[in-house]
Enzyme design. Structure first.
Site, PDB file in Angstrom:
ATOM      1  N   CYS A 130      35.643   3.908  37.697  1.00 53.46           N
ATOM      2  CA  CYS A 130      35.962   3.025  37.136  1.00 53.46           C
ATOM      3  C   CYS A 130      36.734   3.190  35.570  1.00 53.46           C
ATOM      4  O   CYS A 130      37.794   2.584  35.200  1.00 53.46           O
ATOM      5  CB  CYS A 130      35.145   1.524  36.595  1.00 53.46           C
ATOM      6  N   HIS A 140      30.256  -0.808  34.084  1.00 49.31           N
ATOM      7  CA  HIS A 140      31.545  -1.115  35.062  1.00 49.31           C
ATOM      8  C   HIS A 140      32.817  -1.014  33.943  1.00 49.31           C
ATOM      9  O   HIS A 140      32.617  -2.199  32.863  1.00 49.31           O
ATOM     10  CB  HIS A 140      31.080  -2.050  35.985  1.00 49.31           C
TER      11      HIS A 140
END
Length: 882
Positions: free
Chosen positions: A283, A823
């Site tokens: 990510c 994230h």
């Protein structure tokens, strides 16, 4: 494993647990700190269930909101990594398992760093005899020799007959030396890469032979001639239709990257709305790529034919391979509609040239961005042979003349779309703190890493001792520059304790109840003082301190047996904080030393409960009556001690050495020859403890201690402008970044001041949310208020050349969550539609502009807004073309 109640955790009649959850927490914390302080390659870390470990954290924290994950090597959401000693202790307390051990390795070519190798390197072995494929798993630090041994053991081939090739891209890239101790990482072998086994006396398959033949191809592989423009329509390259069968670059199909082909977008479809598949903790990469994929100048360049700009001979580049892989990825993102693209080929190329990004560990989007921009520049640098340019001295010439000259020098060696679009220039001024020499340079920058103001300072707690016995020891917590000097600490302490003009402070570190070191150099960096150390300051009258003065250190000891009965001091137990005072260099009598001790101890004198010293006035100042009663013969720093010469000593005093291994008793008439540091020990027996409250000498606070039970709170919001001002503020260089002063001919901790001089069309701000300590890091969740429209930087730019310094936000790289296991996502604006979208790996959704600002913003991307003159010129040019 579960967490049972401690009252029935008994095995063989013995409790296997510490007495309290707090004790478990303390033990684990100490073991982790010990592991951190003894980093070395080969240390073992154990994989442990994330769910179980989170439950244990809550158990030892008694359901508070403290997050111990700030000290962990977090590898995703399902497991954590703990040092070997922590694992042993947890198994001892709770049983369970199985043990999954992973080694700590030192990784990377250019920037060496420690990381735990959770996933061993997996190589796909193709056996040239029958085309069979086998997965070979070895650590990245395993040698080529070990690879040969494992391959031969699996295939049954004699090692002298085996030849293993680097088979990257199904092409023979190089023969691996069977005797080499070079690691697999150093040999540029990465996860899932192919290697080929050939055996003497046996021919390889037709496939292998044809692949080897590709090495002799006369037509070099080039970037694909773009079949789509940024608007989605067809285009021509080099005057030939794109349907020409003489394509110089093979088309990549869905088998490799998750999309069918570089097909032209259908009518009504929008480009730039494709997501990127998460290949496993990628990510961070997807976030950075989406921001670049929505940078108009970058997209326009890579969607056209850029083959003539490829620099294959640049030793600082990647032979053009990185630029080609990036360009192909951008073409897919702008031609696949809303279909997600899997960036496997790009990641493979990235890992090949930047091994730190290989594997499936989480990384930093800004670090990836920095490497990628620099790599793209070197791959696309139009300067094939960089000229040697001898820099001229500024010779007091005007700044604009010197800056332009240095920028032209830079462009003569660096000319690419990245430099033209993303690079600016700042002015750097260094001032020598000793001779005042000023050095001015103008340097290019690709992005600006802005500190958050809260990261520029550090709180420090220091305990102050009054040598005249007028006050109790008092801890003071002050805020000082993180990269400041001892002078900054002394100044802050002086302000806090109202230091008089004729007074000074002597700083020292106390360790094991002794003076470990003094901080007498005011220019010494505060970085040498760690948060877990104990620092004291002795408040001295200025008349005490001067040439010819010696230090008298007074230690405190007490034990069951008398000191003289101990064997070389082994039974002497020191306690408390030493007293330090300057004394004259002539010999001291026992009476003199006794008077000094009495003066220090006077504020600790116990009185009846109704007027106990604890209830004195602010800052521990003694009430007048008590001060008179307890001041003894040392009422002021200059008081002579002649009147004490005829009485017996109040304490049992011993002259000792630096190691505290020899003791010589002192009498009132004893004569002590002073040296730079003279050490004596006061023996405390029961009567001394009854007379004086020794608790004030114990439990020195640490310089800084994070409360385990403190709730992590959101800090006060700050503005992007305050971050920029902190970046531009004058500050001393760090101790590891000393400047060589050409006047002094020595390295100096100079003061540095930055000013913006030339700003690029694309301006990138990196908010430094992560602070590092060895291999661990801490995240700052402070909300930074940044403008989306009309970011005006005019007042910060020193070069007033009439250019617009007004910017518009168009992309943001976000980081959510804590350390390592967080994230990354991205916000990006489609300029033509004037709409914002949220790119969360493969998921893409529209988002309101009001949602762009949040505390997750990590890297901000701005584009220059055209001035009215530039807009009119562009409109006129467009009209002429029509």
């Amino acid at each position: 494993m579960t967490i049972p109640n401690s009252d029935f955790m008994i095995e063989d009649g013995v409790c296997a647990f510490p007495s309290t959850p707090e004790e478990e927490k303390r033990i684990v914390s100490e073991l982790k700190n010990e592991s951190e302080n003894n980093l070395k390659e080969g240390n073992l870390y154990f994989v442990i269930s994330k769910r179980w470990y989170t439950s244990w954290q809550k158990y030892v924290e008694q359901s508070t909101n403290k997050f111990l994950s700030e000290e962990l090597l977090v590898e995703g959401e399902d497991y954590d990594l703990v040092p070997q000693e922590v694992w042993k202790r947890l198994v001892e307390w709770y049983n369970g398992g199985p043990p999954i051990a992973r080694k700590l390795i030192c990784q990377g070519f250019y920037s060496r760093s420690y990381s735990v190798e959770v996933y061993p390197l997996c190589l796909m072995l193709t056996d040239g005899r029958d085309e069979s494929r086998t997965a070979i798993r070895l650590g990245k630090q395993a040698s080529i020799r070990e690879l040969y041994e494992k391959v031969c053991a699996i295939t049954g081939v004699a090692q002298e007959k085996a030849h293993i090739w680097d088979y990257f891209g199904k092409r023979k890239a190089g023969l691996l030396d069977p005797s080499s101790n070079k690691s697999l990482e150093e040999s540029r072998l990465q996860m899932d890469q192919d290697v080929l086994l050939e055996v003497d006396g046996l021919s390889s398959s037709q496939s292998a032979m044809s692949s080897a033949g590709n090495e002799l191809a006369l037509v070099p592989l080039e970037p694909s001639r773009s079949r789509v423009t940024i608007a989605g329509g067809p285009t021509l390259s080099n005057g030939h239709p794109t349907t020409s069968k003489f394509s110089l670059f093979p088309r990549i199909t869905s088998e490799d990257d998750g999309c069918d082909s570089l097909s032209i977008l259908g009518k009504g479809e929008k480009g730039g709305l494709a997501g990127l598949s998460n290949l496993g903790n990628t990510c961070f990469m997807n976030s950075a790529l989406q921001c670049l994929a929505h940078t108009p100048q970058i997209v326009e360049y890579f969607l056209q034919d850029y083959s003539d700009d490829i620099n294959r001979d640049n030793p600082l580049g990647m032979c053009g391979e990185l630029a080609i892989a990036f360009g192909d990825l951008l073409k897919k993102l702008w031609s696949s509609g809303r279909n997600a693209v899997a960036p496997r080929s790009f990641k493979t190329k990235l890992a090949r040239f930047a091994p730190q990004f290989s594997g499936y560990n989480q990384h930093d989007s800004q670090e990836l961005l920095a490497f990628l921009l620099d790599g793209l520049h070197e791959d696309l640098n139009k300067v094939k042979r960089k000229p040697y340019i001898e820099l001229k001295d500024s010779d007091s010439r005007p700044d604009d003349e010197v800056a332009e000259e240095l920028w032209n020098y830079h462009k003569a060696r660096n000319d690419s779309v990245i430099v033209n679009v993303c690079q600016g220039q700042y002015k750097s001024t260094l001032v020598c703190p000793v001779c005042g020499k000023i050095s001015i340079t103008f340097d290019p920058f690709m992005y600006l890493s802005l500190p958050l103001p809260s990261t520029l300072t550090r709180p420090m707690t220091v305990t102050l001792f009054y040598c005249d016995g007028s006050h109790l020891p008092m801890p003071y917590t002050v805020t000082v520059p993180k990269h400041g000097s001892c002078r900054d600490l002394i100044t802050a302490l002086g302000t806090a304790c109202c230091l008089a003009d004729d007074e000074s402070l002597l700083l020292a570190e106390v360790y094991d109840h002794k003076i470990f070191r003094y901080f007498e150099n005011p220019l010494e960096s505060l970085s040498v003082i760690k948060d877990d150390e104990h620092i004291v300051a002795y408040r001295l009258n200025q008349m005490q301190k001067g040439s010819g003065k010696a230090k008298l250190e007074i230690l405190h000891g007490g034990q069951e047996r008398a000191i003289l009965e101990s064997v070389k001091g082994r039974d002497v137990k020191l306690f408390g904080t030493p007293f330090v005072r300057y004394v004259n260099t002539e010999p001291l009598s026992g009476t003199d030393i006794d008077a000094v001790i009495s003066g220090f101890l006077s504020p600790l004198h116990r009185v009846h409960a109704s007027s106990k010293i604890h209830s004195g006035s602010d800052n521990g100042h003694l009430p007048d009556a008590v001060a008179d009663e307890t001041s003894g013969s040392l009422s002021s720093p200059d008081t002579e001690v002649d009147d004490a010469s005829d009485r017996e000593l109040s304490f049992r005093i011993f002259l000792t050495d630096e190691r505290g291994s020899n003791f010589k008793p002192l009498q009132s008439e004893s004569s002590v020859s002073t040296s730079d540091v003279t050490r004596v020990l006061v023996e405390w027996n029961e009567s001394e403890h009854e007379k004086y409250d020794s608790s004030y000498l114990s439990d020195l606070p640490e310089v800084y201690k994070t409360s385990f039970s403190a709730k992590k709170t959101r800090q006060e919001a700050i503005s992007l402008f305050s971050c920029l001002e902190a970046f531009l503020a004058e500050e001393p260089l760090g101790p590891d970044d000393m400047w060589f002063c050409p006047s002094c001919k020595e390295h100096r901790q100079a003061n540095k001041k930055l000013d913006l001089w030339k700003l690029p069309d694309i301006l990138v701000f990196h908010l430094k949310r992560f602070t590092y300590s060895r291999y661990l890091k801490n995240k700052i969740d402070t909300f930074v208020n940044f403008p989306i429209h009309d970011l005006d930087l005019s007042k910060y730019v020193k070069n007033k050349n009439g250019q617009s310094y007004l910017y518009e936000l168009y992309a943001v790289s976000n980081h959510y969550g804590g350390l390592g296991g967080g994230h990354y996502t991205a916000y990006a604006k489609l300029i033509d539609d004037n709409k914002w979208y949220h790119f969360d790996d493969s998921h893409v959704s529209s988002v309101n502009e009001s949602e762009i600002k949040n505390s997750a913003a990590y890297v901000l991307f701005y584009r220059r807004a055209r001035s009215e003159t530039e807009t009119e010129t562009a409109e006129m040019s467009k009209t002429d073309m029509d």
